[in-house]
Design a protein around this motif. Sequence first.
Motif, PDB file in Angstrom:
ATOM      1  N   PHE A  70       6.382   2.880 -11.957  1.00  0.00           N
ATOM      2  CA  PHE A  70       5.104   2.253 -11.426  1.00  0.00           C
ATOM      3  C   PHE A  70       4.663   0.824 -12.033  1.00  0.00           C
ATOM      4  O   PHE A  70       3.736   0.489 -11.599  1.00  0.00           O
ATOM      5  CB  PHE A  70       3.884   3.286 -11.469  1.00  0.00           C
ATOM      6  N   GLN A  73       3.300  -2.598 -10.551  1.00  0.00           N
ATOM      7  CA  GLN A  73       2.952  -2.692  -9.088  1.00  0.00           C
ATOM      8  C   GLN A  73       1.870  -2.418  -8.931  1.00  0.00           C
ATOM      9  O   GLN A  73       0.788  -2.052  -9.879  1.00  0.00           O
ATOM     10  CB  GLN A  73       3.849  -1.354  -8.567  1.00  0.00           C
ATOM     11  N   ALA A  75      -1.620  -0.725  -7.360  1.00  0.00           N
ATOM     12  CA  ALA A  75      -2.231   0.918  -6.937  1.00  0.00           C
ATOM     13  C   ALA A  75      -3.598   0.587  -6.681  1.00  0.00           C
ATOM     14  O   ALA A  75      -4.189  -0.244  -6.742  1.00  0.00           O
ATOM     15  CB  ALA A  75      -2.089   1.555  -8.269  1.00  0.00           C
ATOM     16  N   VAL A  94       0.743   3.903  -4.931  1.00  0.00           N
ATOM     17  CA  VAL A  94       1.597   2.850  -4.848  1.00  0.00           C
ATOM     18  C   VAL A  94       2.350   2.557  -3.652  1.00  0.00           C
ATOM     19  O   VAL A  94       3.359   3.673  -3.571  1.00  0.00           O
ATOM     20  CB  VAL A  94       2.313   2.533  -6.226  1.00  0.00           C
TER      21      VAL A  94
END
Length: 210
Positions: A70, A73, A75, A94
């Motif tokens: 994650f 990225q 969210a 995500v």
Amino acid sequence: MLVLSLLPSFGFADFIGVVRVIDADTVDVGDVRVRLHAIDAPELDQTCETAAGQPFACGMWATAQVEARFGGQTARCEALDTDRHGRTVAKCRVGEADMGAEIVSAGWAFAYRRYGMDYDLDEKVAYVAGRGLHGYRVQSPAAFREARGQGRLPPDPACRIKGNISGNGQIFHVPGQEFYDRTGINEARGERWFCSEAEALRAGWRPARR
């Protein structure tokens, strides 16, 4: 109505931002520190054991897995509460992935049933499959935090001998002895951690009888 129909399908979010992983259950989303709802991961300094009894830095490992999945990225998060440390407790996604569900399903953290049953089934499936942490001997993160707070866990995993001061004098306990686990070290009282029995003896401590 036309504007709403053109919005993405990920739904409402209180805040959106790029993920920076702190540990396997805590992330920064933009400038918001987030404690992911209803999951609990090993602390960064927590160690687990392999089936053969070898130490394994499971807290750092779990954090690395979440970072790889994650980190960096975007969210989208729904704020649910604020914890006692001032962090925003939230459920985050995500893309189409619920971060909490994926982390627990992969065995990088556990369902934190004290705060919600959201990921109970995800953990049970991971346990049966032996995924991630479920393939190791793991103390629950909550129990680890409690033990650390009571001085029962060494700040340095290589120095595990407990130099305790009691009515019987200065006594050291080594792992495996009867009173080792329940003994807490209060350095403010002059108690100490030792890296070897020889070091403890030189400092004037005597070995516990059991």
